[in-house]
Scaffold this motif. Structure first.
Motif, PDB file in Angstrom:
ATOM      1  N   PHE A  13      -4.337  -1.856   0.790  1.00 13.80           N
ATOM      2  CA  PHE A  13      -3.907  -2.583   1.571  1.00 13.80           C
ATOM      3  C   PHE A  13      -5.146  -4.017   1.624  1.00 13.80           C
ATOM      4  CE2 PHE A  13      -4.600  -4.537   5.871  1.00 13.80           C
ATOM      5  CZ  PHE A  13      -3.107  -4.648   6.529  1.00 13.80           C
ATOM      6  N   GLY A  14      -6.538  -3.419   1.649  1.00 14.58           N
ATOM      7  CA  GLY A  14      -7.461  -4.697   1.787  1.00 14.58           C
ATOM      8  C   GLY A  14      -7.266  -5.604   0.469  1.00 14.58           C
TER       9      GLY A  14
ATOM     10  N   SER B 236      -6.342   2.589   1.735  1.00 15.17           N
ATOM     11  CA  SER B 236      -7.005   1.550   2.451  1.00 15.17           C
ATOM     12  C   SER B 236      -7.520  -0.106   1.609  1.00 15.17           C
ATOM     13  CB  SER B 236      -8.139   1.577   3.388  1.00 15.17           C
ATOM     14  OG  SER B 236      -8.898   2.629   2.869  1.00 15.17           O
TER      15      SER B 236
ATOM     16  N   LEU C 126      -5.673   8.141   2.686  1.00 20.90           N
ATOM     17  CA  LEU C 126      -5.922   7.249   3.720  1.00 20.90           C
ATOM     18  C   LEU C 126      -6.632   6.388   3.018  1.00 20.90           C
ATOM     19  CD1 LEU C 126      -4.980   9.264   7.054  1.00 20.90           C
ATOM     20  CD2 LEU C 126      -3.400   7.573   5.479  1.00 20.90           C
TER      21      LEU C 126
ATOM     22  N   ALA D 267       1.587  -0.904  -0.032  1.00 19.52           N
ATOM     23  CA  ALA D 267       0.119  -0.203   0.236  1.00 19.52           C
ATOM     24  C   ALA D 267       0.634   1.020   0.283  1.00 19.52           C
ATOM     25  CB  ALA D 267      -0.918  -0.248   0.960  1.00 19.52           C
TER      26      ALA D 267
END
Length: 279
Positions: free
Chosen positions: A218-219, A215, A211, A194
């Motif tokens: 990242f997921g 996120s 952000l 990420a």
């Protein structure tokens, strides 16, 4: 190629800090290699150099120049992983590449569908909470050129997904197995994955927007990391990753083809999800 045996909890003998630093170092090496690999593209299309020097839009460059730039970028990234494997004596046998089994196909399908569902569920959540999402620079590269969108789908399947999954899953995540459990390795890799995409989002947007988009990165990385950890087959996360990005580009193509405007909840959600296309 023959796949090395799966590591177990008793196999972990590497220091977590050292392994994490190696993972970060590999990421930086991949980014540097990608930058050097793209140099021929700047010679091919001088507009790319002007954009880099003056901070213009990549959309100003020729379609051929943009295509070459992206392809060389991912070739460079993949070469960093290969150099590491050869330099450390791990060799090509470290690469987990084989014809998918029935179990592999189940995880591949689950990863593809799961990543798409995750993207839209998070998009709905952000919409309900009125959380903005930063627009990826990929949108700037593509613009409203439908031919470029189709080229991007080709790049995603043959260069983008293979390069990123090879480096981040088959090299970095697998390297972290020496010091972490597989779940921990997935999480550490996903944080790094990420963070790498931070420059791809317009910094002019709000911090919350950046952000929010990271996120999602990242997921998605957690999903791809999980299916890789369960199958030890590089093809599984690679195809799942490519399917997700190709789906996003297909939605962008449809949005342009039918002139879908933001304003109604459904189109707005569709375009917000498309705007977060990662590369």
């Amino acid at each position: 190629m023959e796949t090395p045996s799966r590591s177990t909890d008793t196999d972990r003998d590497g220091a977590p800090l050292r392994s994490t630093l190696v993972a970060i170092g590999l990421t930086v090496f991949g980014l540097i290699a990608a930058e050097f690999a793209t140099l021929p593209a700047f010679l091919f299309d001088p507009v790319l150099l002007e954009v880099a020097m003056e901070g213009g839009s990549l959309g100003e460059a020729s379609m051929e120049g943009r295509t070459l730039l992206l392809i060389l970028n991912f070739v460079g990234m993949a070469s960093a992983g290969l150099i590491y494997l050869l330099a450390t004596g791990r060799g090509l046998s470290w690469i987990d590449l084989r014809v998918p089994t029935k179990t592999d196909w189940k995880y591949l399908i689950a990863g593809s569908i799961g990543s798409i569902v995750f993207l839209y569920l998070v998009s709905i959540l952000f919409m309900l909470l009125d959380v903005p999402a930063a627009e990826s620079q990929v949108i700037e590269i593509v613009g409203e050129n439908q031919t470029m969108i189709l080229i991007m789908i080709f790049i995603v399947f043959f260069f983008n997904a293979p390069a990123e999954e090879f480096l981040f899953r088959n090299v970095i995540q697998k390297r972290l197995y020496a010091a972490f459990t597989r779940v921990q390795a997935i999480l550490v890799t996903s944080v790094i994955f990420a963070a790498v995409h931070l420059p791809m989002y317009l910094i002019a947007e709000t911090t919350i927007a950046t952000l929010a988009s990271l996120s999602i990165m990242f997921g998605g990385s957690v999903i791809f990391g999980y299916v890789y950890a369960k199958t030890d087959n590089l093809l599984v996360p690679t195809i799942a990753h490519a399917v997700l990005n190709a789906f996003q580009f297909a939605m962008l193509y449809i949005a342009i083809e039918y002139d879908i405007e933001q304003g109604e909840p459904a189109p707005s959600m569709l375009l917000d999800a498309v705007a977060m296309i990662p590369l």
